[in-house]
Design an enzyme around this catalytic site. Structure first.
Site, PDB file in Angstrom:
ATOM      1  N   ASP A 322       0.870  -1.151   0.000  1.00 31.59           N
ATOM      2  CA  ASP A 322       0.000   0.000   0.000  1.00 31.59           C
ATOM      3  C   ASP A 322       0.925   1.225   0.000  1.00 31.59           C
ATOM      4  O   ASP A 322       2.040   1.134   0.472  1.00 31.59           O
ATOM      5  CB  ASP A 322      -0.850  -0.042   1.282  1.00 31.59           C
ATOM      6  CG  ASP A 322      -1.685   1.198   1.434  1.00 31.59           C
ATOM      7  OD1 ASP A 322      -2.285   1.617   0.432  1.00 31.59           O
ATOM      8  OD2 ASP A 322      -1.734   1.740   2.548  1.00 31.59           O
ATOM      9  N   ASP A 515      -1.135  -0.701   6.194  1.00 33.47           N
ATOM     10  CA  ASP A 515      -1.034  -0.161   7.552  1.00 33.47           C
ATOM     11  C   ASP A 515      -2.114  -0.752   8.456  1.00 33.47           C
ATOM     12  O   ASP A 515      -2.226  -0.396   9.615  1.00 33.47           O
ATOM     13  CB  ASP A 515      -1.026   1.372   7.578  1.00 33.47           C
ATOM     14  CG  ASP A 515      -2.185   1.960   6.814  1.00 33.47           C
ATOM     15  OD1 ASP A 515      -3.104   1.198   6.488  1.00 33.47           O
ATOM     16  OD2 ASP A 515      -2.159   3.166   6.538  1.00 33.47           O
ATOM     17  N   ASP A 519      -6.925  -1.345   5.396  1.00 34.38           N
ATOM     18  CA  ASP A 519      -6.588  -2.370   4.406  1.00 34.38           C
ATOM     19  C   ASP A 519      -7.089  -3.755   4.779  1.00 34.38           C
ATOM     20  O   ASP A 519      -6.711  -4.734   4.140  1.00 34.38           O
ATOM     21  CB  ASP A 519      -5.061  -2.449   4.226  1.00 34.38           C
ATOM     22  CG  ASP A 519      -4.532  -1.220   3.527  1.00 34.38           C
ATOM     23  OD1 ASP A 519      -5.278  -0.656   2.724  1.00 34.38           O
ATOM     24  OD2 ASP A 519      -3.394  -0.838   3.793  1.00 34.38           O
TER      25      ASP A 519
END
Lengths: 620, 72
Positions: A322, A515, A519
């Site tokens: 990410d 994180d 997510d």
């Protein structure tokens, strides 16, 4: 050594002495005249001394209806040896079996101690502060809202917030990070850290059960309940191994004997099988290897929630990241200062002066970059125009800080700055003075981590982002990523990962690093979910399979290396143990192996496999 | 209810498996596992019957391996 082990050692020494004396007498021919029964009786004395506990254990097992037990099979093998007149062999096999078991016990004890050393982050007590009195209390009994005192050198017992005092905290036990962290009143501190310097008073914010230290301990302890495929295989294999080997022994004792009539020879060969019938080498060393691997990772600040995840981490081929908060810090920082006709420090100081009254993220990052807080009284006539910027009078000069639109209003055409971030221009008395670029900075060590991952064998590094294409691509280029997918909604990230999952080979593993907070769906969808844990963030710890405690991406290649090493050691042990056992069985069936080799294939292999697995516990 | 109990004297990995298997079969026990390395019994069982279960489990442990016991 435990008391029980010391007793065994004494028995082994006495038996060995007696046995040696008997052997000397036999070799010098002094036993020749005694006759068969008296010789048997003489050899039976050391045998009984060394084998009595094996006998008792065997009897207990039979009572429980367990036939395939190593004690019983060992007993059958040695008694059979007595029956065919191999007295010395019977005693020595039992003697070496006991020596091997003793070594194995000591090795297990040592690994257990190393394991408990891994767990030594648990604080023994908390100093409860009530008014002026300090009482040592069980951390379990301290409640949320209580105030505790942590002296220098003590471990932080519960999560809390510092009320008074400043100190340096050693977080190495939790994060593997050796640089101490400074804490001052108002800062949150987590349990398990060591208070290095000053005394702190802390208001407890979480009960012991919910504190970081309890959670981590539970994770590491429970990790062994999520078994790796290899470990499950060994457990299943162990169940059928003993009956299978015993059956082979039976067949070898009966069929060739009936055919050849040579019972003595084939009985002896069958005994070799019985001695090798315990799968101990595998059932101890394989779990120990995984435990060691998980422990080594946790010492580096990476929490692995199960042996299965460590096994998967060893075969990661694609790693998806990410962007915001993972590859980047998720906070804006001044990354470039481009002065025109003055130096960088002056440009930053002027910008900071004008922005000193603003709370805009841009203003905050400029103030942070400037370092010293500018004198607010030096600024006057401050006007902020939303969507443009700020104008102010400072040091008698008119300063304008803002975007291209503000500059255009002042009649200035600023030069084009190529960047993925935000550009702030500055003009002084209508003269262009330069530009400041503000970006979400890439994490320290991110590029290093990606390079090390490639070296460790990860073939593809991909980034997903909800950000604009140009901003995402800029980060991707700087880090040398293989692919960048930008402008994705959270649901589209799942789709993107699913497409990659469909493309990869069946044995390859796709990992996702996020994180952990927004997510969660992707983390669960990927083969292996990594969360940047930011010490104590519960959401991240829940969602992922592996948690990087200190948010340092460089832990990823370290973890891959630890996982690979664990798998290598586990496989070495499986092949080594099975190989030696099968080889000795084969040689035994063909008549080339003796009981000594069989004892080595049993306990000797076991000790060597445990020692090999212990290498994982020592990984620093 | 899930609870952890420390054990001592668990000397053989195969025995640990056996203990867990037999404890699982005790009435009121949903699941049980014995970790050979950490010497811990993890018991999922009816809270109300905990005392009887533990007494029975202690017997099972002693029967499988004479030197082993649950630390209560």
């Amino acid at each position: 050594m435990t008391k029980r082990q010391k007793q065994t050692l004494a028995r082994i020494l006495v038996t060995a002495g007696l046995f040696a004396a008997l052997l000397i007498l036999e070799k010098t021919g002094r036993l020749a005249g005694l006759g068969r029964w008296l010789t048997l009786l003489l050899f039976f004395i050391p045998y009984a001394l060394i084998a009595y506990d094996v006998l008792f254990a065997a009897v207990r097992r039979i009572r429980q209806g367990i036939v395939f037990d190593e004690n019983l099979l060992m007993l059958i093998a040695t008694v059979a040896a007595f029956c065919i007149g191999e007295y010395a062999e019977a005693v020595s096999v039992m003697l070496f079996y006991q020596i091997g078991e003793l070594f194995q016990g000591v090795a297990v004890g040592r690994s257990r101690r190393s394991i408990s050393a891994l767990m030594e982050i648990v604080p023994a007590y908390a100093n409860l502060l009530e008014g002026e009195t300090v009482t040592q209390t069980d951390p379990d009994d301290v409640e949320v809202g209580d105030v505790i005192l942590i002296r220098a050198g003590e471990r932080v017992p519960l999560d809390g917030e510092v009320l008074t005092g400043t100190s340096m905290l050693d977080t190495a036990a939790l994060t593997g990070e050796s640089v101490p962290r400074r804490v001052a009143p108002g800062d949150a501190i987590v349990s398990g850290c060591i208070n290095d310097s000053g005394a702190l008073t802390v208001r407890v914010t979480k009960s012991f059960e919910d504190s970081a230290v309890s959670k981590i301990l539970e994770l590491v302890e429970n990790a062994s309940s999520k078994k790796a495929k290899t470990e499950q295989f060994i457990t299943r294999f162990a169940k059928i191994y003993t009956p299978a080997v015993t059956l082979c022994a039976l067949l070898i004792a009966v069929i060739p004997s009936l055919l050849t009539g040579n019972w003595r020879e084939w009985l002896e060969r069958a005994c070799i099988f019985l001695v090798i019938s315990c799968p101990c080498a595998l059932v101890i060393s394989v779990p120990l290897g995984f435990f060691g691997g998980i422990g080594a990772a946790s010492r580096r600040g990476v929490l692995v929630k199960g042996g299965n995840y460590l096994e998967a981490a060893a075969s990661i081929s694609t790693l998806v990241f990410d962007k915001t908060g993972t590859l980047t810090r998720g906070e804006f920082r001044v990354t470039r200062v481009l002065p025109a006709g003055c130096d960088e420090a002056t440009l930053l100081r002027l910008a900071a002066l004008a922005e000193s009254g603003s709370d805009h993220p841009v203003a905050r990052s400029i103030l942070a970059a400037c370092g010293e807080a500018p004198q607010a009284q030096a600024v006057a006539d401050l006007t902020e125009t939303p969507g443009e910027g700020v104008e102010a009078v400072a040091d008698g000069r008119r300063i304008a800080v803002g975007n291209a639109r503000l500059m255009a209003r002042l009649g200035i055409t600023p030069p084009a700055v190529k960047t993925a971030g935000t550009v702030v221009f500055l003009a002084e008395d209508g003269q262009y003075r330069g530009a400041i670029v503000i970006e979400d900075a890439i994490r320290d060590g991110a590029a290093e981590a990606i390079a090390a991952l490639r070296e460790a064998g990860v073939r593809q590094c991909v980034m997903l982002s909800g950000d604009r294409q140009t901003a995402a691509q800029a980060v991707g280029d700087r880090l040398g990523l293989d692919a960048v997918h930008a402008e994705l909604l959270p649901a589209e990230k799942v789709g993107c990962v699913e497409a990659m999952l469909a493309e990869k080979g069946p044995k390859e593993i796709l990992g996702y690093v996020g994180d952990g907070i927004n997510d969660a769906p992707v983390l669960t969808r990927a083969d292996l979910g990594f969360a940047m844990g930011s010490l104590g963030s519960d959401a991240a710890i829940e969602a992922a399979d592996i948690v990087i405690m200190d948010d340092d991406l460089r832990r990823l290649p370290t973890l891959v290396r630890i996982a690979r090493k664990t798998m290598r050691i586990v496989r070495e042990n499986i092949w080594f143990a099975l190989g030696i056992k099968l080889l000795v069985m084969l040689l035994g069936a063909l008549g080339f192996a003796n009981m000594w080799m069989a004892v080595f294939a049993d306990v000797g292999v076991s000790v060597l496999a445990i020692l090999n697995a212990m290498r994982m516990l020592r990984v620093k | 209810m899930k609870k952890k109990f420390a054990m001592e004297g668990v000397d053989c990995a195969v025995c640990a498996e056996r203990m867990a298997e037999q404890i699982c079969k005790l009435p009121g026990v949903e699941n049980a596992s014995v970790n050979f390395l950490t010497q811990k019994l993890i018991l999922e069982a009816e809270e109300a019957q905990l005392e009887e279960i533990l007494a029975a489990a202690q017997k099972v442990v002693g029967r499988v391996d004479k030197g082993a016991r649950i630390l209560l």
